[in-house]
Design an enzyme around this catalytic site. Sequence first.
Site, mmCIF file in Angstrom:
data_model
loop_
_atom_site.group_PDB
_atom_site.id
_atom_site.type_symbol
_atom_site.label_atom_id
_atom_site.label_comp_id
_atom_site.label_asym_id
_atom_site.label_seq_id
_atom_site.Cartn_x
_atom_site.Cartn_y
_atom_site.Cartn_z
ATOM 1 N N HIS A 24 0.804 -1.367 -0.026
ATOM 2 C CA HIS A 24 0.038 -0.002 -0.081
ATOM 3 C C HIS A 24 0.983 1.102 -0.072
ATOM 4 O O HIS A 24 2.233 1.169 0.090
ATOM 5 C CB HIS A 24 -1.119 0.108 1.174
ATOM 6 C CG HIS A 24 -0.494 -0.117 2.588
ATOM 7 N ND1 HIS A 24 0.520 0.974 3.020
ATOM 8 C CD2 HIS A 24 -0.444 -1.093 3.604
ATOM 9 C CE1 HIS A 24 0.736 0.590 4.196
ATOM 10 N NE2 HIS A 24 0.355 -0.525 4.574
ATOM 11 N N HIS A 27 4.051 1.505 2.217
ATOM 12 C CA HIS A 27 5.318 0.877 1.916
ATOM 13 C C HIS A 27 5.945 1.753 0.782
ATOM 14 O O HIS A 27 7.147 1.846 0.771
ATOM 15 C CB HIS A 27 4.910 -0.635 1.315
ATOM 16 C CG HIS A 27 4.274 -1.502 2.273
ATOM 17 N ND1 HIS A 27 2.800 -1.886 2.115
ATOM 18 C CD2 HIS A 27 4.605 -1.742 3.696
ATOM 19 C CE1 HIS A 27 2.429 -2.621 3.222
ATOM 20 N NE2 HIS A 27 3.605 -2.317 3.797
ATOM 21 N N CYS A 133 3.054 -11.652 19.434
ATOM 22 C CA CYS A 133 2.160 -10.959 18.468
ATOM 23 C C CYS A 133 2.734 -11.346 17.148
ATOM 24 O O CYS A 133 3.689 -11.077 16.449
ATOM 25 C CB CYS A 133 2.056 -9.595 18.463
ATOM 26 S SG CYS A 133 1.320 -8.649 16.890
ATOM 27 N N HIS A 161 -1.362 -3.963 15.982
ATOM 28 C CA HIS A 161 -2.281 -4.628 15.402
ATOM 29 C C HIS A 161 -3.885 -4.790 15.701
ATOM 30 O O HIS A 161 -4.780 -5.310 15.200
ATOM 31 C CB HIS A 161 -2.004 -6.068 15.173
ATOM 32 C CG HIS A 161 -0.650 -6.015 14.181
ATOM 33 N ND1 HIS A 161 0.868 -5.973 14.471
ATOM 34 C CD2 HIS A 161 -0.553 -6.177 12.599
ATOM 35 C CE1 HIS A 161 1.364 -5.713 13.553
ATOM 36 N NE2 HIS A 161 0.739 -6.023 12.471
ATOM 37 N N LYS A 311 -2.404 4.632 11.733
ATOM 38 C CA LYS A 311 -1.557 3.980 10.780
ATOM 39 C C LYS A 311 -2.290 3.467 9.782
ATOM 40 O O LYS A 311 -3.166 2.572 10.045
ATOM 41 C CB LYS A 311 -0.550 3.222 11.374
ATOM 42 C CG LYS A 311 0.376 2.724 10.450
ATOM 43 C CD LYS A 311 1.680 1.776 11.324
ATOM 44 C CE LYS A 311 2.299 1.084 10.290
ATOM 45 N NZ LYS A 311 2.499 -0.109 10.689
ATOM 46 N N LYS A 314 -3.045 -2.533 5.597
ATOM 47 C CA LYS A 314 -3.911 -3.435 5.209
ATOM 48 C C LYS A 314 -4.801 -4.406 5.928
ATOM 49 O O LYS A 314 -5.923 -4.492 6.014
ATOM 50 C CB LYS A 314 -3.013 -4.382 4.317
ATOM 51 C CG LYS A 314 -2.929 -3.886 3.004
ATOM 52 C CD LYS A 314 -4.163 -4.330 1.873
ATOM 53 C CE LYS A 314 -3.886 -3.632 0.720
ATOM 54 N NZ LYS A 314 -3.161 -4.172 -0.384
#
Length: 533
Positions: A24, A27, A133, A161, A311, A314
């Site tokens: 995305h 990156h 994680c 996350h 942030k 995806k």
Amino acid sequence: MPSTPASKSFYVTTPIFYVNDAPHIGHAYTEVAADVLARWHRQRGEDSFLLTGTDEHGEKILRTAVGNGSTPQAWADQLVHDSWLPLLDTIDIDNQDFIRTTEERHEKNVQKFLQHLHDTGFIYRGSYEGNYCVGCEEYKTEADLIEGEGEYVGQDVCAIHSRPVERLQETNYFFKLSEFSAPLLDFYEQNPKFIQPESARNEVISFVRRGLEDLSISRSKEKFDWGIDIPWDDSHITYVWFDALLNYITAIGYGEDQANFERLWPASVQVVGKDILRFHAVIWPAMLMAAGLKPAERVFGHGWLLVGGEKMSKSKLTGIAPAQITDTFGSDAFRYYFMKAIAFGQDGSFSWEDLSARYQSELANGFGNLASRVLAMVKRYFDGVVPAPGAYNEADLQVQVVAAKAIANADAAIEEIAIHEAIASVWTLVDELNNYITVTEPWVLAKDEAQRERLASVLYTTLEGLRVLAIALAPVMPKSTAKLWAALTEGSLGELADQPLSESANWGQLAAGVKIGDLDSLFPRIETDDEGK
Ligand code: MSP
């Protein structure tokens, strides 16, 4: 102008990206920043080397592949070929290498590195229990966890996350990271520019001051086996981060091509998102120190692209594919926008409105229109031939001063990795030239035969200004500057890539009498229908 000695290469790296999903714009942001730095140094005439690549091992990739009915290798191959390599074209990245952690040159030399650390006593067998994680591929401390929301209410979740962590208890191999607290603190002190920006440096230093724990660097194959075998114990694989960090040296010949390794290492700048700064500013230099190698010269932790204040990611379904932007605006505008609109090092919010507005005002009206007007006037008033300037007056000389300052300031800003400031410095010349044209009114001069020489000086000054802009903006906008260069010089000054930045503002390089070429609109009008995609 500060510059690296000719013998020392400029080696810049991006993180290697997980192949669990397609890229995305977050990156792409990292890629563009590293590419602009690499291209800037190349334009200075240095041996500049950009490395990027993909991180393909670990539980996260394995789970994604299996969840999609594939094997991790097939899944990685597909994503690399369908998404990660094409990204480099989409945003015009000029990388000198692309490393995949499943390549033999990497796996073999990761094992060499591990064996060396094992032989020298930096790795031992032990047991550990903690909260893992899988999204981060990292053990989390209590401080890294927050209370879950929605379906995870009542559970502790990873703050990045927003998903539950997993309790793991394992016997595996450990790297003696705890022994490196003092050496790292010394290193940070002796190398004040190692961690940038300053806020990131302070955060890392206070983290290390609290003391470091040893790091688990292997996982038992009983749990999963998608990784590099531990060379002395094939019932274990290497922890994915330990494997991944080593890409920066396996790609350039660690373990097999000592000359190339020495040409490039230590890296000049490692560009990473701030989410993974600790891996790069704490664990990675400690690994290198343990192996008797130098840490990189600098690690820069940039900010996040935010969507709705969070942030972009995806996994949270907020990712925007880079092609959604480049299909409409082109890769140059993509690169310019993200590098100029966000202070490098800080977070920034992307919006289609801001992008469209800047495209129109800064690129189409500011730079693009300047180039078309100047070339059109040279065509109209001098038959498309570069005119010989007469004596320069104060206004003309002022343009030369602004050009020289723009280059010197931009170069100094790049030295500080302040990419947005470098572009802003160059832009002072765009503004100066637009202003100069408004004030000198060449279309009025053209009506008076007695002003012919003055008109020649004015247009020559603007042509020279454009020449400087083509060189200074080439690292940010390679496509439009190449078109501008071709039209301005028609081959008379050689390749744009061969124009040294340090000499770019030396006035008078375009030869009078040379014909200029045609120039299509550098930043064409965008139909409003496409804007709000
Ligand atoms: N595989 C690890 C890195 C290993 S490096 C030895 C990894 N990969 S990742 O695919 O998750 O990419 C993380 C990087 O992507 C971030 O450090 C950052 O450079 C970039 N970004 C991902 N999301 C981003 C934003 N929303 N904003 C800015 N950069 C972002 O971590």
